[in-house]
Structures are given as structure tokens and as C-alpha cells.
Design a protein around this motif. Structure first.
Motif, PDB file in Angstrom:
ATOM      1  N   PRO A 111      -3.838   6.536  16.222  1.00 45.83           N
ATOM      2  CA  PRO A 111      -3.055   6.661  17.461  1.00 45.83           C
ATOM      3  C   PRO A 111      -2.329   5.347  17.770  1.00 45.83           C
ATOM      4  O   PRO A 111      -2.952   4.289  17.767  1.00 45.83           O
ATOM      5  N   GLY A 112      -1.019   5.413  17.999  1.00 43.46           N
ATOM      6  CA  GLY A 112      -0.240   4.200  18.268  1.00 43.46           C
ATOM      7  C   GLY A 112       0.075   3.391  17.025  1.00 43.46           C
ATOM      8  O   GLY A 112       0.688   2.331  17.103  1.00 43.46           O
ATOM      9  N   GLY A 113      -0.330   3.890  15.859  1.00 42.85           N
ATOM     10  CA  GLY A 113      -0.166   3.104  14.642  1.00 42.85           C
ATOM     11  C   GLY A 113       0.783   3.737  13.646  1.00 42.85           C
ATOM     12  O   GLY A 113       1.454   4.736  13.926  1.00 42.85           O
TER      13      GLY A 113
ATOM     14  N   ALA B 155      -2.921   1.702   6.661  1.00 42.23           N
ATOM     15  CA  ALA B 155      -2.757   2.055   8.077  1.00 42.23           C
ATOM     16  C   ALA B 155      -2.757   0.778   8.916  1.00 42.23           C
ATOM     17  O   ALA B 155      -3.545  -0.136   8.657  1.00 42.23           O
ATOM     18  N   LEU B 156      -1.876   0.720   9.920  1.00 41.70           N
ATOM     19  CA  LEU B 156      -1.812  -0.430  10.827  1.00 41.70           C
ATOM     20  C   LEU B 156      -1.861   0.045  12.259  1.00 41.70           C
ATOM     21  O   LEU B 156      -1.229   1.052  12.605  1.00 41.70           O
ATOM     22  N   HIS B 157      -2.599  -0.684  13.116  1.00 40.24           N
ATOM     23  CA  HIS B 157      -2.839  -0.273  14.499  1.00 40.24           C
ATOM     24  C   HIS B 157      -1.819  -0.890  15.457  1.00 40.24           C
ATOM     25  O   HIS B 157      -1.237  -1.927  15.170  1.00 40.24           O
ATOM     26  N   ALA B 158      -1.699  -0.270  16.635  1.00 41.69           N
ATOM     27  CA  ALA B 158      -0.862  -0.780  17.738  1.00 41.69           C
ATOM     28  C   ALA B 158       0.476  -1.297  17.211  1.00 41.69           C
ATOM     29  O   ALA B 158       0.847  -2.460  17.416  1.00 41.69           O
ATOM     30  N   ALA B 159       1.206  -0.406  16.542  1.00 39.16           N
ATOM     31  CA  ALA B 159       2.427  -0.807  15.834  1.00 39.16           C
ATOM     32  C   ALA B 159       3.458  -1.449  16.755  1.00 39.16           C
ATOM     33  O   ALA B 159       4.118  -2.420  16.365  1.00 39.16           O
TER      34      ALA B 159
END
Ligand SMILES: [Zn+2]
Ligand SMILES: [Zn+2]
Length: 358
Positions: free
Chosen positions: A25-27, A122-126
Motif C-alpha cells: 500500500p502506497g508503494g 518492492a519499495l514503500h511510501a513511494a
């Protein structure tokens, strides 16, 4: 996707097919074009970090966005991006003030979840963590900013606040040390590079170190004091050991600033630090932990202009199989410069993108 993965601490890494990650989520999910190998990857493999197994390392990366979660507003599939190794949550007071490098809820690819020694990551809080890579900057150059180069930049520009003409002692001429040498010169500093490896010192000299000191039992602080009329203004420990930390601090002149960049893993015991000197000479002892995405534009502008050339630090570009061979001996392999991994086979030997491969 193909990935470099290990099933147990210190087990031989394998290259095999694993499920592709989904955008959190957000990523986003990024197709990895280039990813650097760094000593921190070895620390994770050796069990010095808390990781879930099986594990894919890799935290210095650049590539192209392949998927975005619905919450992402600033980025689209196809964008060229890189990311700091410490990805903040994007919501806390530190993230909101541009200090995501100290976010208490940070995610780190290759540590808190599967990293970039793979075709996808995968990367968070893009929206808070991604950094755009201009077309004129290679993926490999952008990947080399992710950890060591950005850390070195922040250590000198953000923490020590280097001003023109100041002496900078850089202890260690590995990836982060050589980055520190290059950046110190670009910011107008006068550099003394220290290392145990004469070849690494030769590279430091090419990158602009005015003096080099071979740490073969030499009294490093005394040698620095002689070269600088009383010690350097700034010292950076780019290795992370009790000895290198003490040598760096004791190389400072009165009122000097020490930046600790090399990790001092608890496995080596609690380091003794010369605090008596810190008090008597009013030294500043500063920690530096990567750099937030918010601080990247100033550094990226210097890369675009050519004032900083992180790609000069890339010594070799290898595939995932070679990386699997190299990782277990990466702490002892005396490899000068940076090692770049090309997970998808789209780069040439110097880390440039082959036309049509991506
Ligand atoms: Zn945060
Ligand atoms: Zn790193």
C-alpha cells in the motif's frame, strides 16, 4: 523472477526463480536495472541484522517503475527512479520534516524485506521516498548514489558542513571512503586518505586526495597533524572499527568535527572512543545514517552537471551468479571501488544501459 537468495545465515547464496513482489500500500514495484553490492549486504548474510529467511539482499538500486499501488500520486509506471536505502514511513514528524533517514518506522529493502539482487523489488511510501533519475544519468550511476555515495555526501555537506579549504581526513578507501574523497574535493576540501591497501590509496589519489597514508602500523594521527599543522578540520571513519574510529577522532585539530559513517557492528564488541580528547578539544562527534530523498536534488544536480561522477567509482559490473560467489567473501575480498550487479543483463561492463535492453 530470478533472484539471488539465501535460505540460512551464512548459507551459500543461490540464484533461482522466486515469486515477484507486489506493490505494498502506497508503494511501487521497480524493475531493477542496476544494484550495488556493499558491505552491509555481507553483514545481513553473516547474520548481523535481523532478517527473515529466506532472504534477498540488495539496497542500492535504480530502475524503472513496473507497478504502482493505487495510493501513489507522484509516480507512474515507466518512470526512472532510485531510492535511499532507508525508506521512511512518510507520515511521522521526521519524515514530514525531510529527515526520513531517522524515521522510526523505516523500511530498508534488503533488510526489512526482500531487496534488489533480483529482477524486481518492492519499495514503500513511494511518494516520499522515490527520487527521479534524469535521462542523462545512467542507472548504474544512480544506483551507486543509494547508500555509500549519498551517505558520504550527507556526512560532509549535511553533518560536518564542510567549507572550502578545510582539511578532511578520510579513514578507509573502500566504496564509501572513495565517495567521501570525491565529494570532499568537489566541495572544496583538502583530503588526506588513509587505508591499508596501497591500490585503494592510488585510486583515492586519482580522485583528488592531496595526501595518502598507508595504515601499516603508522601513527595516523601524528602523520595527519604533521601534514595539516595540528590536525584536520573534519575526519570521517568510513570503515567502522575501534581503531579507525579512534584514528579519525585523534586526527582532528581542536574544535574539529568527526563523522562516524562506518558501522560498528555489536558483534565486534562495544568500541572504546577517546572521549577525553573529545571533551578537552571540544570535538563534535556526529553520526550519519544515509540521506533522505528530500536532500537528493542538490546532489543529483551536481551529478547531472558532472561535478560529481559516482560512475567513476564503479570498478566492475557482474551478473547475479557472480554476485552469489562474491557475497560470502565480500568482507575479505580487497575489491577497490564499487561492484555493480546487473540482474537483468541490460548493462555493459561499465554499467551503461544497452540500447533496447530495458
Ligand atoms: Zn517516518
Ligand atoms: Zn550499502
Amino acid at each position: 523472477m530470478r533472484a539471488l537468495i539465501f535460505d540460512a545465515i551464512k548459507a551459500r547464496p543461490e540464484v533461482r526463480e522466486v515469486p515477484e513482489p507486489k506493490a505494498p500500500p502506497g508503494g511501487v514495484v521497480v524493475r531493477v536495472a542496476a544494484t550495488g553490492m556493499c558491505r552491509s549486504d555481507w553483514h545481513a548474510w553473516a547474520g548481523h541484522d535481523e532478517i527473515a529467511l529466506p532472504h534477498i539482499p540488495g539496497h542500492e538500486l535504480a530502475g524503472v517503475i513496473a507497478e504502482t499501488a493505487p495510493e501513489v500520486t507522484r509516480w507512474r509506471v515507466g518512470d526512472r527512479v532510485t531510492v535511499p536505502f532507508a525508506c521512511g514511513c512518510g507520515r511521522c514528524e521526521w519524515c514530514r520534516s525531510g529527515q526520513a533517514q531517522v524515521c522510526p518506522d523505516q523500511e530498508q529493502p534488503g533488510f526489512t524485506h526482500w531487496g534488489s539482487f533480483a529482477e524486481y523489488v518492492a519499495l514503500h511510501a513511494a511518494d516520499s521516498n522515490l527520487v527521479a533519475v534524469p535521462d542523462s544519468v545512467d542507472f548504474a550511476a544512480a544506483a551507486s548514489l543509494g547508500c555509500r555515495f549519498a551517505t558520504a555526501y550527507r556526512a560532509l555537506a549535511g553533518r560536518a558542513r564542510l567549507t572550502e579549504g578545510e582539511w578532511v581526513t578520510v579513514v578507509g578507501s573502500g566504496g564509501v571512503g572513495l565517495s567521501t574523497v570525491m565529494i570532499a574535493r568537489a566541495l572544496g576540501g583538502r583530503v588526506i586518505a588513509v587505508d591499508r591497501n596501497p591500490e585503494a590509496l592510488a585510486v583515492a589519489a586519482e580522485l583528488g586526495a592531496e595526501h595518502t597514508l598507508l595504515a601499516d602500523g603508522t601513527d595516523v594521527p601524528a602523520a595527519v597533524a604533521g601534514l595539516t599543522d595540528g590536525g584536520s578540520h573534519i575526519a570521517v571513519d568510513a570503515v567502522g572499527s575501534e581503531q579507525t574510529c579512534a584514528d579519525a577522532i585523534l586526527s582532528l585539530r581542536r574544535r574539529g568535527r568527526h563523522v562516524q559513517v562506518g558501522l560498528l557492528p555489536p558483534v565486534d564488541g562495544h568500541p572504546r572512543v577517546p572521549m577525553a580528547r573529545v571533551i578537552a578539544w571540544e570535538l563534535d562527534v556526529l553520526g550519519s545514517h544515509g540521506m533522505a530523498a528530500a536532500d537528493y536534488p542538490a546532489m543529483m544536480a551536481l551529478v547531472e552537471r558532472g561535478a560529481l561522477a559516482p560512475q567513476r567509482l564503479i570498478e566492475r559490473t557482474i551478473g547475479l551468479e557472480e554476485a552469489a560467489d562474491l557475497l560470502p567473501r565480500f568482507d575479505s575480498a580487497t575489491v577497490a571501488g564499487m561492484t555493480m550487479i546487473d540482474p537483468a543483463g541490460g548493462l555493459d561492463r561499465l554499467g551503461r544501459t544497452n540500447a533496447g535492453a530495458l
